[in-house]
Design a protein around this motif. Sequence first.
Motif, PDB file in Angstrom:
ATOM      1  N   THR A   4      -1.885 -34.401  -9.355  1.00 43.34           N
ATOM      2  CA  THR A   4      -1.816 -33.332  -7.668  1.00 43.34           C
ATOM      3  C   THR A   4      -1.123 -35.265  -7.131  1.00 43.34           C
ATOM      4  O   THR A   4      -1.451 -35.078  -5.897  1.00 43.34           O
ATOM      5  N   THR A   7       4.533 -37.936  -4.859  1.00 45.08           N
ATOM      6  CA  THR A   7       4.922 -36.813  -4.074  1.00 45.08           C
ATOM      7  C   THR A   7       5.643 -34.926  -4.344  1.00 45.08           C
ATOM      8  O   THR A   7       5.489 -35.039  -5.183  1.00 45.08           O
ATOM      9  N   TRP A   8       5.468 -34.156  -3.689  1.00 42.02           N
ATOM     10  CA  TRP A   8       6.122 -32.979  -4.305  1.00 42.02           C
ATOM     11  C   TRP A   8       7.270 -33.221  -5.352  1.00 42.02           C
ATOM     12  O   TRP A   8       6.972 -32.576  -6.406  1.00 42.02           O
ATOM     13  N   GLN A  11       6.324 -34.556  -8.305  1.00 40.44           N
ATOM     14  CA  GLN A  11       5.336 -33.365  -9.194  1.00 40.44           C
ATOM     15  C   GLN A  11       5.586 -32.267  -9.532  1.00 40.44           C
ATOM     16  O   GLN A  11       5.944 -31.693 -10.201  1.00 40.44           O
ATOM     17  N   THR A 136       6.369 -25.228   2.910  1.00 38.48           N
ATOM     18  CA  THR A 136       5.150 -26.144   3.559  1.00 38.48           C
ATOM     19  C   THR A 136       4.946 -27.183   2.214  1.00 38.48           C
ATOM     20  O   THR A 136       5.390 -26.524   0.856  1.00 38.48           O
ATOM     21  N   GLU A 137       4.893 -28.006   2.131  1.00 38.29           N
ATOM     22  CA  GLU A 137       4.335 -29.072   0.364  1.00 38.29           C
ATOM     23  C   GLU A 137       3.428 -29.011   0.180  1.00 38.29           C
ATOM     24  O   GLU A 137       3.778 -28.690  -1.016  1.00 38.29           O
ATOM     25  N   GLU A 138       1.961 -28.106   0.560  1.00 33.11           N
ATOM     26  CA  GLU A 138       1.270 -27.543  -0.285  1.00 33.11           C
ATOM     27  C   GLU A 138       1.893 -26.931  -1.209  1.00 33.11           C
ATOM     28  O   GLU A 138       1.071 -26.669  -2.053  1.00 33.11           O
ATOM     29  N   ASP A 139       3.094 -25.754  -0.432  1.00 32.81           N
ATOM     30  CA  ASP A 139       3.219 -24.526  -1.070  1.00 32.81           C
ATOM     31  C   ASP A 139       4.212 -24.844  -2.491  1.00 32.81           C
ATOM     32  O   ASP A 139       4.299 -23.882  -3.333  1.00 32.81           O
TER      33      ASP A 139
END
Lengths: 172, 194
Positions: A4, A7-8, A11, A136-139
Amino acid sequence: MNKTVGTWQEQLWDLLRQNEVEIFGYVPDAGHKHLINQAIADPKVHDVSLTNEMEGIGLCCGANLGGKKAVLLMQSSGVGNTINLLSLVKLGNFPFLTLVTMRGNFGEGNPWQFPMGQGTQAALEAMGVICLPVWTEEDVIPTVEAALTMAFKSGNAVAVLLTQRLIGAKEF
Amino acid sequence: MSTFKFELNREVVIPQLVPNPSDYLMIAGLGGTARDTTRLTNAGSNLYTLGGAMGAAASMGLGLALARPDKKVLVVTGDGELLMSLGTLATIAVLNPPNLSIICVDNGHYGETGYQVSHTGRGVNLEEIAIGAGIKVTATVQDDSQVANGAKVVAHDKDSSFVLLRISTKESSPIKRNLNAADCRIIFRKALLG
């Protein structure tokens, strides 16, 4: 994929490499800059700069025939260049993964991007490609993880659409 | 510039250019080249032929060559198909995978759609385009005296290579081929990957 940190974009690179994606076909694009630069820097993968996105379809299918995983990185405008070549993916039941950075989408300031940008998902779906938009970044990571499973375990053609809500609209 | 000669018989010359077809993983374009390679390999499991998706053969060969550096990959494609994706020659030249060879079977016509003259029948030289793209090892084969050199270029394994084979418009004799793309994929992968 439990990592985690970073940055995305960082990742995302880790996720693709952990899933043994070894061939990265791309037409240069600002939204894919991190993945492209990582692919160029990593001697364990092939970075394949394409003149046209249609080459990416052949590239990914050829890699599958050889038992390797490939991904096609392109912009929504490039999707239009791939349409008839997706016949190969569909008829051959090739597993196929593409990450598409969207234009002509959330907050776009260049009117030329709208026709293909607004048609991207419909065009892909018309050719049998499952589309997974990300807002979104989380997705990002959960969606690409899902796409990897759907493509390489279940043998589907899958496009992850990275929207301008996520990557930001270029200023004009 | 030399004169173009569209005289050779594809059924005779292709086996001379590829005397050991089982040494290759092979990708063929649609139409004539799919029939040529089906005949050449006796419908072998080392062959994947297209029946559509025109323009995909060379990039498919590139993906296969990068995935399998331990195998020699041969793309056999027609002039019409290659004209549709000339940029792929540039992409291949930049990467220069040593295990990839291309034979462009050029009859100067679009055979499948009724033998309309193609750009190569109007003076476009695909070997010169391949050279301009940066493909290091190339040849044109348009008469019998050039066949031995053409075979050497096909077998070259230090760089990507390109052979332009000019042939007559005489159609190859009919042969049954597998038009089921999924079936073809499974057969090919099973033979290669187990």
